[in-house]
Design a protein around this motif. Structure first.
Motif, PDB file in Angstrom:
ATOM      1  N   UNK A  63       0.832  -1.204   0.000  1.00  0.00           N
ATOM      2  CA  UNK A  63       0.000   0.000   0.000  1.00  0.00           C
ATOM      3  C   UNK A  63       0.869   1.257   0.000  1.00  0.00           C
ATOM      4  N   UNK A  64       2.024   1.193   0.667  1.00  0.00           N
ATOM      5  CA  UNK A  64       2.940   2.335   0.669  1.00  0.00           C
ATOM      6  C   UNK A  64       3.481   2.625  -0.728  1.00  0.00           C
ATOM      7  N   UNK A  65       3.527   1.597  -1.563  1.00  0.00           N
ATOM      8  CA  UNK A  65       3.978   1.756  -2.946  1.00  0.00           C
ATOM      9  C   UNK A  65       2.831   2.187  -3.866  1.00  0.00           C
ATOM     10  N   UNK A  66       1.690   2.519  -3.288  1.00  0.00           N
ATOM     11  CA  UNK A  66       0.566   2.986  -4.085  1.00  0.00           C
ATOM     12  C   UNK A  66      -0.255   1.887  -4.715  1.00  0.00           C
ATOM     13  N   UNK A  67      -0.024   0.642  -4.328  1.00  0.00           N
ATOM     14  CA  UNK A  67      -0.788  -0.476  -4.870  1.00  0.00           C
ATOM     15  C   UNK A  67      -2.079  -0.662  -4.061  1.00  0.00           C
ATOM     16  N   UNK A  68      -3.203  -0.618  -4.755  1.00  0.00           N
ATOM     17  CA  UNK A  68      -4.480  -0.882  -4.077  1.00  0.00           C
ATOM     18  C   UNK A  68      -4.518  -2.367  -3.721  1.00  0.00           C
ATOM     19  N   UNK A  69      -4.439  -2.637  -2.449  1.00  0.00           N
ATOM     20  CA  UNK A  69      -4.212  -3.997  -1.955  1.00  0.00           C
ATOM     21  C   UNK A  69      -5.382  -4.461  -1.099  1.00  0.00           C
ATOM     22  N   UNK A  70      -5.838  -5.662  -1.372  1.00  0.00           N
ATOM     23  CA  UNK A  70      -6.918  -6.272  -0.596  1.00  0.00           C
ATOM     24  C   UNK A  70      -6.388  -7.492   0.146  1.00  0.00           C
ATOM     25  N   UNK A  71      -6.608  -7.531   1.454  1.00  0.00           N
ATOM     26  CA  UNK A  71      -6.327  -8.727   2.241  1.00  0.00           C
ATOM     27  C   UNK A  71      -7.615  -9.532   2.369  1.00  0.00           C
ATOM     28  N   UNK A  72      -7.561 -10.791   1.983  1.00  0.00           N
ATOM     29  CA  UNK A  72      -8.682 -11.710   2.196  1.00  0.00           C
ATOM     30  C   UNK A  72      -8.320 -12.586   3.385  1.00  0.00           C
ATOM     31  N   UNK A  73      -9.034 -12.416   4.494  1.00  0.00           N
ATOM     32  CA  UNK A  73      -8.746 -13.178   5.713  1.00  0.00           C
ATOM     33  C   UNK A  73      -9.496 -14.498   5.654  1.00  0.00           C
ATOM     34  N   UNK A  74      -8.803 -15.514   5.157  1.00  0.00           N
ATOM     35  CA  UNK A  74      -9.407 -16.825   4.949  1.00  0.00           C
ATOM     36  C   UNK A  74      -9.168 -17.765   6.129  1.00  0.00           C
ATOM     37  N   UNK A  75      -8.691 -17.230   7.221  1.00  0.00           N
ATOM     38  CA  UNK A  75      -8.376 -18.025   8.408  1.00  0.00           C
ATOM     39  C   UNK A  75      -9.410 -17.737   9.504  1.00  0.00           C
ATOM     40  N   UNK A  76     -10.096 -18.770  10.008  1.00  0.00           N
ATOM     41  CA  UNK A  76     -11.086 -18.543  11.070  1.00  0.00           C
ATOM     42  C   UNK A  76     -10.497 -17.907  12.333  1.00  0.00           C
ATOM     43  N   UNK A  77      -9.182 -17.996  12.523  1.00  0.00           N
ATOM     44  CA  UNK A  77      -8.578 -17.305  13.658  1.00  0.00           C
ATOM     45  C   UNK A  77      -8.622 -15.788  13.481  1.00  0.00           C
ATOM     46  N   UNK A 116     -11.365  -5.360 -11.035  1.00  0.00           N
ATOM     47  CA  UNK A 116     -10.883  -4.092 -11.575  1.00  0.00           C
ATOM     48  C   UNK A 116     -10.640  -3.049 -10.496  1.00  0.00           C
ATOM     49  N   UNK A 117     -10.822  -3.424  -9.228  1.00  0.00           N
ATOM     50  CA  UNK A 117     -10.717  -2.451  -8.135  1.00  0.00           C
ATOM     51  C   UNK A 117      -9.387  -2.525  -7.384  1.00  0.00           C
ATOM     52  N   UNK A 118      -8.590  -3.592  -7.620  1.00  0.00           N
ATOM     53  CA  UNK A 118      -7.365  -3.788  -6.850  1.00  0.00           C
ATOM     54  C   UNK A 118      -6.194  -4.144  -7.760  1.00  0.00           C
ATOM     55  N   UNK A 119      -5.015  -3.789  -7.279  1.00  0.00           N
ATOM     56  CA  UNK A 119      -3.792  -4.176  -7.982  1.00  0.00           C
ATOM     57  C   UNK A 119      -3.298  -5.536  -7.515  1.00  0.00           C
ATOM     58  N   UNK A 120      -3.408  -5.779  -6.210  1.00  0.00           N
ATOM     59  CA  UNK A 120      -2.918  -7.028  -5.623  1.00  0.00           C
ATOM     60  C   UNK A 120      -3.909  -7.495  -4.562  1.00  0.00           C
ATOM     61  N   UNK A 121      -4.208  -8.780  -4.574  1.00  0.00           N
ATOM     62  CA  UNK A 121      -5.006  -9.406  -3.532  1.00  0.00           C
ATOM     63  C   UNK A 121      -4.132 -10.424  -2.816  1.00  0.00           C
ATOM     64  N   UNK A 122      -4.020 -10.298  -1.494  1.00  0.00           N
ATOM     65  CA  UNK A 122      -3.289 -11.261  -0.674  1.00  0.00           C
ATOM     66  C   UNK A 122      -4.278 -12.087   0.115  1.00  0.00           C
ATOM     67  N   UNK A 123      -4.199 -13.395  -0.025  1.00  0.00           N
ATOM     68  CA  UNK A 123      -5.107 -14.303   0.671  1.00  0.00           C
ATOM     69  C   UNK A 123      -4.362 -14.941   1.834  1.00  0.00           C
ATOM     70  N   UNK A 124      -4.795 -14.622   3.039  1.00  0.00           N
ATOM     71  CA  UNK A 124      -4.210 -15.192   4.256  1.00  0.00           C
ATOM     72  C   UNK A 124      -4.909 -16.522   4.526  1.00  0.00           C
ATOM     73  N   UNK A 125      -4.242 -17.622   4.155  1.00  0.00           N
ATOM     74  CA  UNK A 125      -4.866 -18.946   4.217  1.00  0.00           C
ATOM     75  C   UNK A 125      -4.755 -19.567   5.611  1.00  0.00           C
ATOM     76  N   UNK A 126      -5.671 -20.472   5.957  1.00  0.00           N
ATOM     77  CA  UNK A 126      -5.624 -21.146   7.257  1.00  0.00           C
ATOM     78  C   UNK A 126      -4.554 -22.223   7.277  1.00  0.00           C
ATOM     79  N   UNK A 127      -4.135 -22.660   8.477  1.00  0.00           N
ATOM     80  CA  UNK A 127      -3.104 -23.713   8.588  1.00  0.00           C
ATOM     81  C   UNK A 127      -3.685 -25.115   8.451  1.00  0.00           C
ATOM     82  N   UNK A 128      -4.526 -25.291   7.444  1.00  0.00           N
ATOM     83  CA  UNK A 128      -5.098 -26.603   7.116  1.00  0.00           C
ATOM     84  C   UNK A 128      -5.213 -26.668   5.603  1.00  0.00           C
ATOM     85  N   UNK A 129      -5.547 -27.834   5.084  1.00  0.00           N
ATOM     86  CA  UNK A 129      -5.772 -27.965   3.647  1.00  0.00           C
ATOM     87  C   UNK A 129      -7.209 -28.376   3.367  1.00  0.00           C
TER      88      UNK A 129
END
Length: 258
Positions: free
Chosen positions: A33-47, A126-139
Motif C-alpha cells: 500500500x505504501x507503494x501505491x498499490x491498491x491492496x486487498x487482504x482476504x482473511x481466509x483463516x477462522x482465527x 478491476x478495483x485492486x492491484x494485488x489481492x493477498x489471501x491469508x490462508x488457514x493452517x489446514x488444507x
C-alpha cells in the motif's frame, strides 16, 4: 480465474502452523500500500488475525456471508483497513471471524465449492492491484478456495528442524487444484536467527533443490515484529527504523519486481 492481466492474486499458505503467514500477509500488504498499490487482504483463516489488526469495528458483513449466500455482493464485505481509528490509504480488508469454520463446514458438500471465493473476487477484479489471501493452517475447503483463486503462492517457512514437513503435500494439493505442476511460488524464510548456525545450514541445504524458488529476502527474527502484532500494528508503524521493517520493505520490493 480470468483476472485482469495486471492484477495479482497471491495466496500466503502453509498448512504448518506458526510459520508467520499472517505476520507476513499484514506487513507485506502494508508495504504494498505504501507503494501505491491498491491492496486487498482476504482473511481466509477462522482465527481472523488479519481482521484483528486491520478490521473495521463497524464491519458486520464478512467472508462468511460470501460462502453462505450465492447472491451476496462481495462489495458489502470489503472495508478500508483501519489502524488506530484511521483509514490506511490503498489498503482494504475482506474480514472473517471464528464462525468462518462453521460456514466452511456448511459448504463442504456443495458442488464447485472450491470456486466460491474465486467467483466472488471476479466481481471486484478491476478495483485492486494485488489481492493477498491469508490462508488457514489446514488444507480443507477454505485453503482450497484460496488455492483455486490464486495465481501465485508465497510459502513462509521458519528455520526449524521440521520446517519443510508437509511442503510436499502442499505442492501436491496445489497441483491437483490448479491442474498443473508448473505454478509460480516463492518460499520465504522467516524468523532467521544467525545464532542457530547448524539449523540454518540444514534448512539451506534442504532448499538447494528449489533454490530458484526461494525468495532472496530473509525475514530475521525480531521481537518488535512480535510486539507489533500484539499491538495490532504493522511493523512499518510500530518500529519503522528497525530491521524488521527493513526486511519487510525489501520483501515488498522483491514481490513487486517478481
Amino acid at each position: 480465474m480470468n483476472y485482469e492481466k495486471n492484477m495479482r492474486v497471491i495466496a500466503v499458505i502453509n498448512q504448518k502452523g506458526g510459520v508467520g503467514k499472517t505476520t507476513l500477509t499484514v506487513n507485506l500488504a502494508y508495504g504494498l500500500s505504501l507503494h501505491g498499490k491498491r491492496t486487498l487482504i482476504v482473511d481466509l483463516d477462522p482465527q481472523s488475525h488479519s481482521t484483528v489488526i486491520y478490521g473495521n469495528p463497524h464491519s458486520d458483513k464478512t467472508l462468511n456471508d460470501i460462502l453462505l449466500s450465492n447472491s451476496f455482493k462481495i462489495e458489502e464485505a470489503i472495508y478500508p483497513a483501519i489502524i488506530n481509528n484511521a483509514v490506511v490509504k490503498n489498503l482494504f480488508l475482506l474480514p472473517s471471524n471464528i464462525r468462518l469454520a462453521v460456514a466452511a463446514e456448511q459448504v463442504s458438500s456443495r458442488v464447485h465449492r472450491e470456486k466460491i471465493l474465486d467467483k466472488a473476487l471476479q466481481k471486484v477484479k478491476d478495483k485492486f492491484d494485488i489481492i493477498l489471501i491469508d490462508c488457514p493452517p489446514t488444507l480443507g475447503v477454505l485453503a482450497v478456495n484460496g488455492i483455486y483463486a490464486a495465481q501465485e503462492f508465497i510459502i513462509p517457512i521458519t528455520y526449524s528442524r521440521y520446517a519443510l514437513d508437509g511442503v510436499a503435500d502442499l505442492f501436491s494439493i496445489i497441483s491437483e487444484v490448479k491442474e498443473t505442476k508448473n505454478f509460480p511460488y516463492k518460499i520465504v524464510r522467516n524468523a532467521f536467527d544467525p545464532r542457530t548456525t547448524q539449523t540454518n545450514k540444514f534448512i539451506d541445504t534442504e532448499l538447494e533443490t528449489v533454490k530458484d524458488k526461494v525468495a532472496e529476502t530473509v525475514i530475521r527474527r525480531s521481537e518488535p515484529v512480535n510486539q507489533a502484532a500484539m499491538s495490532g500494528m504493522p511493523i512499518f508503524l510500530f518500529d519503522p527504523k528497525g530491521y524488521g521493517a527493513e526486511d519487510f520493505r525489501i520483501l515488498t520490493e522483491e514481490v513487486l519486481n517478481g
